[in-house]
Design a protein around this motif. Structure first.
Motif, mmCIF file in Angstrom:
data_model
loop_
_atom_site.group_PDB
_atom_site.id
_atom_site.type_symbol
_atom_site.label_atom_id
_atom_site.label_comp_id
_atom_site.label_asym_id
_atom_site.label_seq_id
_atom_site.Cartn_x
_atom_site.Cartn_y
_atom_site.Cartn_z
ATOM 1 N N THR A 21 0.839 -1.202 0.000
ATOM 2 C CA THR A 21 0.000 0.000 0.000
ATOM 3 C C THR A 21 0.875 1.255 0.000
ATOM 4 O O THR A 21 0.605 2.215 -0.738
ATOM 5 N N LEU A 55 -10.520 -9.865 -2.393
ATOM 6 C CA LEU A 55 -10.447 -8.503 -2.907
ATOM 7 C C LEU A 55 -11.194 -8.381 -4.239
ATOM 8 O O LEU A 55 -11.828 -7.355 -4.519
ATOM 9 N N GLN A 87 -14.012 -5.763 -5.084
ATOM 10 C CA GLN A 87 -13.847 -4.915 -6.275
ATOM 11 C C GLN A 87 -15.095 -4.990 -7.154
ATOM 12 O O GLN A 87 -15.609 -3.959 -7.614
ATOM 13 N N LEU A 91 -8.682 3.373 -0.049
ATOM 14 C CA LEU A 91 -7.953 2.127 -0.331
ATOM 15 C C LEU A 91 -7.464 1.457 0.961
ATOM 16 O O LEU A 91 -7.704 0.257 1.138
ATOM 17 N N LEU A 127 -10.353 -0.263 2.576
ATOM 18 C CA LEU A 127 -10.796 -1.426 1.809
ATOM 19 C C LEU A 127 -9.858 -2.613 2.041
ATOM 20 O O LEU A 127 -10.297 -3.748 2.264
ATOM 21 N N ILE A 128 -8.562 -2.327 2.020
ATOM 22 C CA ILE A 128 -7.544 -3.359 2.210
ATOM 23 C C ILE A 128 -7.610 -3.925 3.627
ATOM 24 O O ILE A 128 -7.460 -5.127 3.844
ATOM 25 N N ASN A 160 -10.588 -6.070 3.905
ATOM 26 C CA ASN A 160 -10.374 -7.302 3.141
ATOM 27 C C ASN A 160 -9.431 -8.264 3.860
ATOM 28 O O ASN A 160 -9.620 -9.476 3.835
ATOM 29 N N VAL A 214 -11.625 4.885 -6.441
ATOM 30 C CA VAL A 214 -11.236 3.713 -5.657
ATOM 31 C C VAL A 214 -10.804 2.571 -6.580
ATOM 32 O O VAL A 214 -9.781 1.910 -6.342
ATOM 33 N N LEU A 215 -11.553 2.346 -7.659
ATOM 34 C CA LEU A 215 -11.179 1.282 -8.593
ATOM 35 C C LEU A 215 -9.830 1.578 -9.252
ATOM 36 O O LEU A 215 -9.029 0.670 -9.486
ATOM 37 N N LEU A 275 -7.201 0.876 -6.599
ATOM 38 C CA LEU A 275 -7.196 -0.565 -6.380
ATOM 39 C C LEU A 275 -6.467 -1.274 -7.520
ATOM 40 O O LEU A 275 -5.723 -2.244 -7.291
ATOM 41 N N PHE A 293 -2.844 -0.819 -6.871
ATOM 42 C CA PHE A 293 -2.460 -1.672 -5.742
ATOM 43 C C PHE A 293 -2.265 -3.120 -6.212
ATOM 44 O O PHE A 293 -1.286 -3.779 -5.854
ATOM 45 N N THR A 294 -3.205 -3.600 -7.018
ATOM 46 C CA THR A 294 -3.158 -4.981 -7.471
ATOM 47 C C THR A 294 -1.960 -5.237 -8.384
ATOM 48 O O THR A 294 -1.315 -6.291 -8.306
#
Lengths: 307, 307
Positions: free
Chosen positions: A199, A258, A262, B191, B194-195, B198, B247-248, B251, B254-255
């Motif tokens: 992150t 995740l 998503q 984020l 969310l993480i 998750n 956010v997407l 994300l 991040f991914t």
């Protein structure tokens, strides 16, 4: 004051070794603490702050006559270190470690351990994001868990002696197999660190948001990730390289979950989000009830003064 | 004691509204604070703990004669709430909010705002994982940032008056567009939440590790994630539904980064891990230097007593 070991050798003098020394001295558990660190600067610091009774330039010299030898260096160094000290270990001595992985440690250390020396792997589930001998403190292990992963040949009385030592340092002790340890810690420690590092790295690379904005507006969640992402990089590199299977397994599960979140965000599925978010509070309550965190909001962080 | 607004109306009486009240009273910024909450229980609590001078069963009644109206409910409720209060807003009043997203708030609220009322969106980047009127405290905003995202038609003196109010509450104030706000907060807040959610959900679903083990051994990293994952689920559902694009986007980044780390672990590429982990420390230092977190190890968490 109950001496439990005449002579304890600490190999590596960072946060954990330094805290073992402080916690041991609080109760007089060791008559003599011998220390070794590869870096001359660390040895000098350890001498200055008085966490060792004797300091040694080689691990071999430090372990001489020690009844308890504790490996406190990053786990990637254990194999070579075990090979180096093996001929110098005292018969009947206990050899243990504080590594955050256990399967790889058994693989790397066991082949070098001479007959008559008892290698009992261990892991104190405690720490802070700081490193080095000056970061240690006597209370680090208080009410934290210490995991012992004894090996089939370990004499029960030796395992008990090591367990008693960790209890005297302040820990609760639990025993399990090294394989199970590596699964549990992959989830409660290795995955969270990986995610935190990731992150912070993601934030560092977003070209539409400045570094200054990331820092200013970090109080809304991001800063909590940066704390554990400030941990020692060498130590963590070694952990991931040495618990690969379990970390990849947990990471796979994390990525699956995740993807569900998503998709819920993309399609505006509020119920899925709400249900998942609601579950999280129960685990938080469990951690506070178990004394593993403070219930104070915001970790009890006081608001900081204006600059 | 400088009265800045004769009458302030707080719609929604959770952590933020309660903290606004406490911080305002610390300096006597409002002569009268009127409060509204949809739940009778919350209204009762607010009365009991004295965070409002008058409590109202409807938002329409609460905003009557108010010079400053602050929307403090989850952002998903703003549209309906704005529609409800619109006919009752005092000409010349400032209408603001504390929502964690801003584009969607402008979309939902603006159409209802009558001419002569000044809607100036805002977001205090401050909070804890706790919710409800009892969780508020006067110091919440001290040295935290408040983001204002003024709209083109806002009279400068009204924006300044609102900025002065937040400064008096303890905040530093920054102005930016609502689009930029939503990108910045997607990274520094949405984020990470969310993480965190998750990760906690992943931990709850691992069948090879018990819930009791997750809790016991949480001190090695996991527990830091559970703090922010204990935040209000309704509020966070609304945030994700209302900042979807940003956010997407974060994300996705991040991914991508995570895939790189995953590959490095799988192939034993220690250098990639070490380099990425090393970068994280700098951002942590920046956050501490900016007064947005404490430098005390472990957030200054004292070790807890044995049960």
């Amino acid at each position: 004051m109950t001496v439990m070991f005449e002579r304890v050798a600490l190999l590596g003098l960072g946060l954990i070794a330094s805290s073992i020394s402080h916690a041991s001295r609080r109760k007089g558990l060791a008559k003599h603490i011998a220390g070794f660190a590869r870096s001359a600067e660390t040895r000098e610091t350890a001498k200055q702050i008085g966490i060792v009774d004797s300091i040694h330039d080689t691990a071999a010299a430090a372990v001489k006559d020690a009844d308890l030898v504790i490996l406190c260096t990053p786990v990637g160094t254990y194999g070579a270190l075990a090979q180096e000290i093996a001929p110098h270990l005292k018969p009947g001595a206990i050899l243990t470690d504080v590594g955050s992985v256990k399967g790889a440690v058994v693989r790397d250390v066991s082949p070098h351990v001479p007959a008559g020396v008892h290698f009992i792997p261990g892991h104190p589930v405690a720490g802070t994001e700081q490193s080095g001998p000056r970061s240690g403190f006597a209370e680090l292990f208080d009410n934290r868990w210490h995991i012992l992963t004894p090996l089939p040949g370990n004499p029960p009385e030796k395992v008990q002696a090591l367990e008693d030592f960790w209890v005297a340092l302040g820990s609760n002790v639990e025993r399990m197999t090294h394989d199970h340890h590596d699964l549990v810690l992959a989830m409660t420690s290795h995955l969270p660190h990986l995610i935190a590092y990731n992150t912070v790295a993601t934030a560092g690379d977003v070209e539409t948001v400045t570094q200054s904005e990331i820092i200013k507006f970090s109080a809304a969640g991001f800063r909590d990730f940066t704390r554990i992402a400030a941990s020692d990089p060498t130590m963590w590199r070694d952990i991931f390289l040495n618990n690969r299977e379990a970390v990849l397994e947990m990471l796979g599960r994390f990525t699956e979950e995740l993807a569900v979140l998503q998709k819920a965000i993309r399609w505006g599925d509020g119920q899925t989000l709400f249900d998942l978010f609601s579950r999280a509070r129960d685990i938080r309550r469990g951690i506070i009830a178990a004394g593993q965190d403070t219930a104070a909001p915001n970790f009890g962080r006081a608001p900081t003064k204006k600059n």
